[in-house]
Design an enzyme around this catalytic site. Structure first.
Site, PDB file in Angstrom:
ATOM      1  N   LYS A  33      11.726 -13.568 -13.504  1.00 42.25           N
ATOM      2  CA  LYS A  33      11.310 -12.410 -14.299  1.00 42.25           C
ATOM      3  C   LYS A  33      10.160 -12.773 -15.224  1.00 42.25           C
ATOM      4  O   LYS A  33       9.198 -12.023 -15.356  1.00 42.25           O
ATOM      5  CB  LYS A  33      12.492 -11.883 -15.119  1.00 42.25           C
ATOM      6  CG  LYS A  33      13.510 -11.120 -14.318  1.00 42.25           C
ATOM      7  CD  LYS A  33      12.947  -9.787 -13.875  1.00 42.25           C
ATOM      8  CE  LYS A  33      13.801  -9.194 -12.767  1.00 42.25           C
ATOM      9  NZ  LYS A  33      13.635  -9.867 -11.478  1.00 42.25           N
ATOM     10  N   LYS A  46       6.146  -3.969  -4.180  1.00 41.77           N
ATOM     11  CA  LYS A  46       7.527  -3.533  -4.083  1.00 41.77           C
ATOM     12  C   LYS A  46       7.810  -3.091  -2.655  1.00 41.77           C
ATOM     13  O   LYS A  46       6.915  -2.711  -1.909  1.00 41.77           O
ATOM     14  CB  LYS A  46       7.782  -2.360  -5.024  1.00 41.77           C
ATOM     15  CG  LYS A  46       9.266  -2.121  -5.302  1.00 41.77           C
ATOM     16  CD  LYS A  46       9.450  -1.132  -6.418  1.00 41.77           C
ATOM     17  CE  LYS A  46      10.898  -1.038  -6.832  1.00 41.77           C
ATOM     18  NZ  LYS A  46      11.370  -2.225  -7.518  1.00 41.77           N
ATOM     19  N   TRP A  77      -3.612  -2.202  -1.321  1.00 39.98           N
ATOM     20  CA  TRP A  77      -3.373  -3.495  -1.966  1.00 39.98           C
ATOM     21  C   TRP A  77      -3.974  -4.535  -1.039  1.00 39.98           C
ATOM     22  O   TRP A  77      -3.467  -4.791   0.045  1.00 39.98           O
ATOM     23  CB  TRP A  77      -1.864  -3.700  -2.159  1.00 39.98           C
ATOM     24  CG  TRP A  77      -1.486  -4.886  -2.980  1.00 39.98           C
ATOM     25  CD1 TRP A  77      -1.895  -5.190  -4.241  1.00 39.98           C
ATOM     26  CD2 TRP A  77      -0.568  -5.924  -2.596  1.00 39.98           C
ATOM     27  NE1 TRP A  77      -1.298  -6.346  -4.677  1.00 39.98           N
ATOM     28  CE2 TRP A  77      -0.484  -6.825  -3.684  1.00 39.98           C
ATOM     29  CE3 TRP A  77       0.176  -6.177  -1.452  1.00 39.98           C
ATOM     30  CZ2 TRP A  77       0.324  -7.958  -3.646  1.00 39.98           C
ATOM     31  CZ3 TRP A  77       0.975  -7.306  -1.421  1.00 39.98           C
ATOM     32  CH2 TRP A  77       1.042  -8.186  -2.505  1.00 39.98           C
ATOM     33  N   CYS A 104       0.830  -1.199   0.000  1.00 36.43           N
ATOM     34  CA  CYS A 104       0.000   0.000   0.000  1.00 36.43           C
ATOM     35  C   CYS A 104       0.864   1.248   0.000  1.00 36.43           C
ATOM     36  O   CYS A 104       2.054   1.210   0.296  1.00 36.43           O
ATOM     37  CB  CYS A 104      -0.895   0.003   1.233  1.00 36.43           C
ATOM     38  SG  CYS A 104      -1.862  -1.496   1.442  1.00 36.43           S
ATOM     39  N   GLU A 117       6.910 -13.321 -13.232  1.00 32.82           N
ATOM     40  CA  GLU A 117       6.443 -12.092 -12.586  1.00 32.82           C
ATOM     41  C   GLU A 117       5.634 -11.216 -13.530  1.00 32.82           C
ATOM     42  O   GLU A 117       4.608 -10.661 -13.134  1.00 32.82           O
ATOM     43  CB  GLU A 117       7.638 -11.271 -12.072  1.00 32.82           C
ATOM     44  CG  GLU A 117       8.207 -11.734 -10.745  1.00 32.82           C
ATOM     45  CD  GLU A 117       9.363 -10.868 -10.297  1.00 32.82           C
ATOM     46  OE1 GLU A 117       9.615 -10.830  -9.087  1.00 32.82           O
ATOM     47  OE2 GLU A 117      10.018 -10.235 -11.148  1.00 32.82           O
ATOM     48  N   ARG A 121       3.509   0.709  -7.200  1.00 29.98           N
ATOM     49  CA  ARG A 121       3.442  -0.374  -6.220  1.00 29.98           C
ATOM     50  C   ARG A 121       2.306  -1.347  -6.524  1.00 29.98           C
ATOM     51  O   ARG A 121       2.322  -2.471  -6.053  1.00 29.98           O
ATOM     52  CB  ARG A 121       3.210   0.213  -4.816  1.00 29.98           C
ATOM     53  CG  ARG A 121       4.396   0.973  -4.270  1.00 29.98           C
ATOM     54  CD  ARG A 121       3.978   1.816  -3.073  1.00 29.98           C
ATOM     55  NE  ARG A 121       5.150   2.368  -2.396  1.00 29.98           N
ATOM     56  CZ  ARG A 121       5.613   1.928  -1.243  1.00 29.98           C
ATOM     57  NH1 ARG A 121       5.020   0.931  -0.640  1.00 29.98           N
ATOM     58  NH2 ARG A 121       6.663   2.467  -0.693  1.00 29.98           N
ATOM     59  N   HIS A 148      17.092 -35.784 -13.466  1.00 21.28           N
ATOM     60  CA  HIS A 148      16.584 -36.389 -12.236  1.00 21.28           C
ATOM     61  C   HIS A 148      15.121 -36.005 -12.019  1.00 21.28           C
ATOM     62  O   HIS A 148      14.738 -35.541 -10.937  1.00 21.28           O
ATOM     63  CB  HIS A 148      17.442 -35.968 -11.044  1.00 21.28           C
ATOM     64  CG  HIS A 148      18.853 -36.454 -11.121  1.00 21.28           C
ATOM     65  ND1 HIS A 148      19.202 -37.768 -10.916  1.00 21.28           N
ATOM     66  CD2 HIS A 148      20.009 -35.804 -11.413  1.00 21.28           C
ATOM     67  CE1 HIS A 148      20.507 -37.911 -11.063  1.00 21.28           C
ATOM     68  NE2 HIS A 148      21.020 -36.727 -11.365  1.00 21.28           N
ATOM     69  N   GLU A 155      16.812 -16.443 -11.823  1.00 22.99           N
ATOM     70  CA  GLU A 155      16.370 -15.064 -11.971  1.00 22.99           C
ATOM     71  C   GLU A 155      15.580 -14.886 -13.269  1.00 22.99           C
ATOM     72  O   GLU A 155      14.563 -14.174 -13.300  1.00 22.99           O
ATOM     73  CB  GLU A 155      17.583 -14.125 -11.931  1.00 22.99           C
ATOM     74  CG  GLU A 155      17.297 -12.676 -12.295  1.00 22.99           C
ATOM     75  CD  GLU A 155      16.387 -11.957 -11.321  1.00 22.99           C
ATOM     76  OE1 GLU A 155      16.002 -10.816 -11.616  1.00 22.99           O
ATOM     77  OE2 GLU A 155      16.032 -12.530 -10.267  1.00 22.99           O
ATOM     78  N   ASN A 205      -0.462   0.586   6.395  1.00 23.23           N
ATOM     79  CA  ASN A 205       0.241  -0.448   5.638  1.00 23.23           C
ATOM     80  C   ASN A 205       0.648  -1.548   6.609  1.00 23.23           C
ATOM     81  O   ASN A 205       1.061  -1.261   7.733  1.00 23.23           O
ATOM     82  CB  ASN A 205       1.518   0.097   4.984  1.00 23.23           C
ATOM     83  CG  ASN A 205       1.230   1.062   3.874  1.00 23.23           C
ATOM     84  OD1 ASN A 205       0.092   1.233   3.459  1.00 23.23           O
ATOM     85  ND2 ASN A 205       2.276   1.712   3.378  1.00 23.23           N
ATOM     86  N   GLY A 206       0.603  -2.805   6.161  1.00 18.98           N
ATOM     87  CA  GLY A 206       1.034  -3.905   7.012  1.00 18.98           C
ATOM     88  C   GLY A 206      -0.114  -4.832   7.348  1.00 18.98           C
ATOM     89  O   GLY A 206      -1.191  -4.798   6.728  1.00 18.98           O
TER      90      GLY A 206
END
Length: 631
Positions: free
Chosen positions: A510, A626, A74, A2, A513, A27, A529, A506, A98-99
């Protein structure tokens, strides 16, 4: 994550709040809202499930005033809708948060038993009730939450003496809260101030000219001020137009020296790019130059990192290095561990900070612990730092945000100097982190057993990186064509070996995401395997194939994939037999230890263009936040 913005001063705060919230849109969020104290001394609130632009265009007539607070939400508790949007209001008190309040259910039940009436599904409304009650306001029957244009306090409530003012009310309320929070609080009875508090979620105070600001991120402040103060966990701030006062939850005064924001407003502009992600990918040559500036010592073939606060004698006593991070920072940590082992010959490994903090780790006196975080506020990484300090471990930080919580908690460290990264998806800070680990490995290596000749070789390779990244970016059109084709598949494998393994991880992250395609990364040696059973014409493989001592091993892996008619896109050096790879992105060759830095850039472009092909919101991927990881 948020977004919070607040302002106190003589001018109308509404345009300031809207502009600040717009700067935090990267964000990702699902609703937005404002609360201001109007000229008659009541609260006016407007909130909705909408974008910031929609919030501004739908404001009621004469929606003005100050001080004020704003928020982009959010959703974590309760679906995205107008009622669950912030601010939450009880009587004369409005709160943005926020949180996550971990004991929200317990507190809600207790408050309902005492007569409180809840209107939302959020944990945040609990805070509004707690603070309002602690400040002396006991709501009566009916809904005390205002709609647009309503003035408060509402009817039917008992307005008692505040008993110490809003600062004390916030302190008393927060003593019963378990969890993370960054909050800004308005009390219409005190129209000269805003109260802010922090625990695990960032809160920044901005110092203006006879006005003050509060925000969850400096991005909301750069248009108005460059001087900021970062609150520490467990602090409460009283913010007035002429200054601020900070204290702990038990009312002990704390002190802060303002710091200067490195970035300016242009740093938060897209500069003609369609997306911040693409802009930040193209900023990487300059990002590497900034990360290297003033840190290379040609005379001694080493790197100078003064912020480490570790002298040569202490460095020689290090017997192990443990690097902690989350997400892309964790994968960069894997690259860093490989560099430290290769160049400094010190045992090193990387671990997800979110796992480390919970497994009761053995903390060794001769181990150097390194916390990696782009924002410097990642909650799991910050908690790991505090656990290490509690057990006597030595922790340094590798962060981008100056003055951030992890930077303040660590005993020393290195800043990335990558500049603001607006896109939620990390690109330039991943590259900058890998470069900083190259410098750290060089520094430790020259103290240990790395020869001057090898030191000079690595320095030459570091100097070559910006130009080589520019070469890769010049091939963007070809990579975009490949991405457009690959976007038609439902998912893909990424494989790499040793130096290429964290780059494969990575690259897969990406892609998932921003494109929302399924992507899995495996060490190339582990493909047989189990995962090889899934390889076939409908599941492409992205293979990281550097020209190093393991090239022949990697080529054998490609042969196994082709034997099962799997499609392969190779990213590496030189060319490959067309019978082994359907397509190839050639990357300039550097020193073997530094090649991973270059090999990651085409994978960033591949993910970006796949997402664009699929029409996704590249800068604000769904379900990603973020700055802070809230468990």
């Amino acid at each position: 994550m948020c977004g919070i913005v607040a302002h106190v001063g003589s001018r109308d705060c509404v345009p300031i709040l809207l502009e600040g919230l717009a700067q935090l849109e990267y964000r990702g969020y699902d609703s937005a809202g404002l609360a201001v104290v109007n000229r008659s001394g009541g609260l006016r609130v407007h909130k909705a499930r909408t974008r910031v632009a929609g919030l501004g265009s739908s404001l009621p007539a004469r929606f003005k005033g100050g001080p004020g607070i704003g928020h982009t939400r959010w959703a974590t508790h309760g679906e995205p809708n107008d009622i669950n949007a912030h601010p939450h209001v009880v009587g004369p008190v409005a709160v943005v948060h926020n949180g996550i309040v971990e004991n929200a259910d317990e507190l809600r039940a207790k408050l309902i038993a005492e007569g409180a009436v809840f209107v939302s599904e959020t944990d945040s409304e609990v805070l509004a009730h707690l603070i309002s009650r602690a400040g002396g306001y006991l709501p009566g029957s009916g809904d005390d939450t205002p709609g647009s244009g309503d003035d408060l306090p509402g009817s039917g409530g008992d307005l008692r003496a505040p008993g110490g003012g809003p600062e004390e009310a916030v302190r008393r309320a927060l003593t019963s809260v378990v969890g993370t929070y960054g909050i800004a609080v308005l009390d219409a009875r005190y129209p000269d101030r805003i109260i802010a508090a922090r625990n695990g979620s960032p809160v920044v105070l901005g110092i203006g000219n006879k006005e003050m600001f509060v925000a969850s991120d400096v991005a909301a402040l750069v248009r108005y001020t460059r001087q900021v103060v970062h609150l520490d966990d467990g602090e409460v701030a009283t913010v007035r137009a002429d200054g601020f006062h900070t204290s702990t939850l038990d009312a002990r005064t704390t002190t802060h020296e303002p710091s200067l924001i490195e970035a300016d407003l242009r740093s938060y502009s897209a500069d003609g790019y369609t997306h911040f992600m693409r802009k930040e990918i193209h900023e990487q040559p300059r990002t590497v130059e900034r990360a290297l500036r003033g840190r290379l010592e040609a005379r001694f073939h080493t790197a100078h990192l003064g912020g480490l606060n570790i002298d040569a004698r202490e460095a020689r006593a290090i017997r192990r290095v443990k690097i902690l991070g989350c997400g892309s920072a964790y994968y960069a940590a894997q690259v860093g561990a490989q560099l430290i082992e290769e160049l400094a010959r010190i045992p090193a490994d990387a671990e997800a900070a979110s796992e480390f903090r919970y497994r009761n780790p053995v903390v060794e006196a001769d181990t150097l612990y390194i916390a990696v975080s782009q924002s410097g506020e990642t909650h799991d990484t910050l908690a790991a730092v505090r656990e290490l300090k509690r057990k006597g471990g030595r922790v340094i930080g590798v962060v981008n945000a100056v003055g951030s919580a992890i930077a303040r908690e660590c005993e020393g460290g290195v800043y990335l100097h990558a500049g603001p990264e607006i896109s939620v998806t990390s690109t330039k800070t991943f590259t900058a982190t890998c470069v900083v680990f190259s410098l750290l490995a060089l520094h430790l290596g020259r103290i240990h057993d790395l020869s001057p000749a090898d030191g000079a070789r690595v320095i030459a390779g570091l100097h070559a990186l910006p130009g080589q990244i520019t070469e890769i970016l010049a091939r963007e059109e070809r990579i975009a064509e490949l991405a457009k084709d690959l976007a038609g598949y439902h998912g893909m494998f990424f494989v790499g070996r040793v130096r290429g393994w964290p780059i494969a991880r990575e690259g897969a992250q990406k892609l998932k995401e921003v494109s929302y395609l399924h992507a899995e990364a495996y060490p190339a040696s582990e493909l047989k395997h189990g995962p090889l059973a899934l390889v076939g014409p409908d599941l492409p493989t992205i293979a990281v194939v550097p020209d190093d001592e393991l090239r022949d091993k990697n080529i054998s892996t490609l042969g196994e994939i082709k034997a099962r008619r799997g499609r392969i896109l190779a990213v590496g050096h030189g060319t490959l037999d067309p019978r082994l790879a359907d397509d190839m992105v050639e990357v300039p060759k550097n020193e073997p230890e530094l090649d991973p830095i270059l090999l990651s850039v085409p994978l960033q472009l591949l993910a970006y263009h796949a997402a664009v092909t699929l029409g996704n919101d590249v800068d604000k991927p769904r379900n990603l936040a973020k700055s802070v990881t809230v468990e």
